[in-house]
Scaffold this motif. Structure first.
Motif, PDB file in Angstrom:
ATOM      1  N   ALA A 126      -2.256  -0.800  -7.067  1.00  0.00           N
ATOM      2  CA  ALA A 126      -3.130   0.320  -7.454  1.00  0.00           C
ATOM      3  C   ALA A 126      -2.328   1.588  -7.724  1.00  0.00           C
ATOM      4  N   HIS A 171       0.798  -1.229   0.000  1.00  0.00           N
ATOM      5  CA  HIS A 171       0.000   0.000   0.000  1.00  0.00           C
ATOM      6  C   HIS A 171       0.832   1.281   0.000  1.00  0.00           C
ATOM      7  N   HIS A 216      -1.875   3.053 -10.393  1.00  0.00           N
ATOM      8  CA  HIS A 216      -2.516   3.895 -11.405  1.00  0.00           C
ATOM      9  C   HIS A 216      -3.338   5.015 -10.773  1.00  0.00           C
ATOM     10  N   CYS A 219     -11.162   6.573  -7.739  1.00  0.00           N
ATOM     11  CA  CYS A 219     -10.814   7.810  -7.051  1.00  0.00           C
ATOM     12  C   CYS A 219     -12.006   8.758  -7.163  1.00  0.00           C
ATOM     13  N   HIS A 265     -10.531   5.323 -12.522  1.00  0.00           N
ATOM     14  CA  HIS A 265     -10.849   3.998 -12.002  1.00  0.00           C
ATOM     15  C   HIS A 265     -10.159   2.940 -12.847  1.00  0.00           C
ATOM     16  N   LEU A 322       0.252   3.974  -2.815  1.00  0.00           N
ATOM     17  CA  LEU A 322      -1.105   4.519  -2.806  1.00  0.00           C
ATOM     18  C   LEU A 322      -1.345   5.424  -1.604  1.00  0.00           C
ATOM     19  N   ARG A 331     -12.129   0.949  -2.723  1.00  0.00           N
ATOM     20  CA  ARG A 331     -11.942  -0.415  -3.229  1.00  0.00           C
ATOM     21  C   ARG A 331     -13.292  -1.125  -3.128  1.00  0.00           C
ATOM     22  N   ASP A 371      -9.812  -4.915 -11.524  1.00  0.00           N
ATOM     23  CA  ASP A 371      -8.990  -6.102 -11.323  1.00  0.00           C
ATOM     24  C   ASP A 371      -9.957  -7.266 -11.108  1.00  0.00           C
ATOM     25  N   ILE A 415      -9.696   7.303  -2.247  1.00  0.00           N
ATOM     26  CA  ILE A 415      -9.560   6.042  -2.977  1.00  0.00           C
ATOM     27  C   ILE A 415     -10.459   4.988  -2.350  1.00  0.00           C
ATOM     28  N   TRP A 464     -11.361  -0.341  -8.447  1.00  0.00           N
ATOM     29  CA  TRP A 464     -10.619   0.694  -7.737  1.00  0.00           C
ATOM     30  C   TRP A 464     -11.050   2.037  -8.319  1.00  0.00           C
TER      31      TRP A 464
END
Length: 369
Positions: free
Chosen positions: A260, A84, A262, A304, A292, A87, A272, A295, A270, A302
Motif C-alpha cells: 500500500a 507495513h 501508494h 485514506c 484510494h 505505510l 483497509r 486490490d 488509512i 485501501w
C-alpha cells in the motif's frame, strides 16, 4: 521481557498479573496494553525440507531470514505477505509470528490463498501459560487444522505463537503484467473480474486510480506466460494497454501494491476494507476518500480518509468489514481498530477468548457492535 525459549514464554505468561502486550518486530504498531513481552528471542528456522515444500520456524524469526533461505532454493511464500513499514512509518523487521497472527496476505491471495491456507501447524502459549500444539510439521502428517486456522488472524488475542509450520512453493520461471490505461473504478473492476474469470490464471489484479492503471499479473513457465499475456491482451483489445515483462519492474510494481505504498505519503487515516469485488466501486464512491486504490480484483479497498472519519458508514447495506490500519492516537481512542461484530458472533468470539485466555491477558479492545 524477552523469553529465549518456549518454556520461558510459558513461565512469563503464567507469572503475568495483568494485561500483556505481545511484540514481534514492532512493524505493525502493536496491539494491547500492559507489560511488553517480545517474541524476538524465539528465532530461527528449525526445519526446512525443500523437496517436501515445508518449512518450520520460531515465531520471532525475521521474515527476511525465511525469504532468504527460500530464495536459495528458488522457493517462496506464495501468499505474498505485506510489509507495513512504509505505510505505518515503523522500523524493525517483520516476523513470521506477526504474519501468522495477522493472517497477512498480499495480492496473490486471490489465486494462491491466504497465509492461513499455507499454515500446516502451530505451537503457542495460551493465557494460562499452557503450551499448545496443533497440526503438523510437514504435509504428510498434518492432523487437523482447527486451531491453526483459529490462530491465523487472531492478532494474538488467544495466545502467543511460538512456532509455525508452513507450506512453501517454487518461484515461477517468469512474471508479466498487462497494464490497462484510463479505466474508471467501475470499468476497472469489471475488467479485473473478466480477467480473473478467464482461463489465463491471473495471480494479481489491482486498480490504481491516481495513475489510471489497471494491473493484471500472470506467472508461470516462460512460454506459457507469453501465450497467456498475448491472449489476455486480445481479451482487452479495445483498451489502451502496455505490458511489463522485466522481472525487476514487475517486482517493484507489485511490492508497492502489496505494501500500500501508494497511500504512504497521504495525510489522514488509512482504512483497509474487504467486500465483494462488485461492491468495491460503490464503497469507494461512498467514502469520498482523499486517495484510494483496489486490490484483489476490487474486493480489497485501501483508502485514506480525513482524521475522525469512520469508513464503516460506507458499508451500510453491504456485507464486508473495515479495519483501521493507521490513525493518530486520538482517533484510535474513538474508533475501534477492527470491525464491530454482530452480537451473535461477538458471543462466540468472547467464548473463545474466555477459553484460551480466561484472565484476559491478551484482550486489546472490545469489538462488539
Amino acid at each position: 521481557m524477552r523469553p529465549g525459549s518456549e518454556q520461558e514464554m510459558s513461565e512469563a505468561i503464567r507469572a503475568a498479573s495483568g494485561p500483556v502486550r505481545i511484540v514481534g518486530g514492532g512493524t505493525r504498531g502493536g496491539f494491547g496494553t500492559g507489560e511488553v513481552i517480545e517474541t524476538g528471542g524465539l528465532s530461527g528456522i528449525t526445519l526446512y525440507e525443500p523437496g517436501a515444500l515445508t518449512l518450520v520456524a520460531r515465531a520471532g524469526t525475521p521474515l527476511s531470514e525465511i525469504e532468504d533461505a527460500l530464495a536459495r532454493e528458488n522457493q517462496r511464500l506464495a501468499f505474498e505477505p505485506m510489509d507495513h513499514r512504509a505505510l505505518l512509518g515503523t522500523r524493525g523487521k517483520p516476523t513470521l509470528g506477526g504474519v501468522a497472527a495477522g493472517n497477512i496476505s498480499g495480492p496473490r491471495r486471490i489465486q494462491a490463498g491466504a497465509a492461513r491456507d499455507f499454515m500446516l501447524g502451530v505451537r503457542f502459549v495460551d493465557g494460562n501459560g499452557t503450551i499448545v500444539k496443533n497440526g503438523g510439521r510437514v504435509m504428510k502428517n498434518v492432523t487437523g487444522y482447527d486451531l491453526v486456522k483459529l490462530m491465523a488472524g487472531s492478532w494474538g488475542q488467544l495466545g502467543v505463537l511460538t512456532e509455525i509450520s508452513l507450506k512453501v512453493l517454487p518461484v515461477p520461471e517468469m512474471q508479466a503484467t498487462l497494464v490497462l490505461h484510463g479505466l474508471n473504478d467501475r470499468d476497472a473492476v469489471a475488467a479485473m473480474s473478466r480477467a480473473l474469470g478467464s482461463p489465463y490464471e491471473v495471480t494479481g489484479a489491482a486498480h490504481l486510480p491516481a495513475s489510471g492503471r489497471t494491473c493484471l499479473r500472470i506467472e508461470g513457465f516462460e512460454r506459457s506466460v507469453q501465450y497467456r499475456l498475448e491472449a489476455l491482451g486480445q481479451l482487452f483489445a479495445e483498451a489502451a494497454q502496455d505490458r511489463i515483462v522485466d522481472s525487476a519492474e514487475n517486482a517493484i510494481l507489485w511490492q508497492a501494491i502489496r505494501d500500500a505504498e501508494h497511500l504512504a505519503e497521504s495525510a489522514g487515516n488509512i482504512w483497509r476494507i474487504s467486500v465483494k469485488p462488485s461492491e468495491g466501486p460503490v464503497v469507494a464512491e461512498r467514502l469520498g476518500a482523499k486517495a484510494h486504490f483496489f486490490d484483489w480484483g476490487g474486493g480489497l479497498v485501501w483508502a485514506c480518509l480525513r482524521r475522525g472519519d469512520d469508513a464503516r458508514h460506507a458499508l451500510t447495506g453491504i456485507s464486508g468489514h473495515a479495519t483501521l490500519v493507521r490513525a493518530d492516537p486520538a482517533d484510535l481512542a474513538k474508533l475501534p481498530r477492527f470491525q464491530p461484530e454482530p452480537p451473535a458472533i461477538a458471543k462466540l468470539t468472547d467464548g473463545l477468548r474466555r477459553k484460551f485466555d480466561p484472565r484476559g491477558l491478551f484482550r486489546s479492545e472490545p469489538v462488539t457492535a
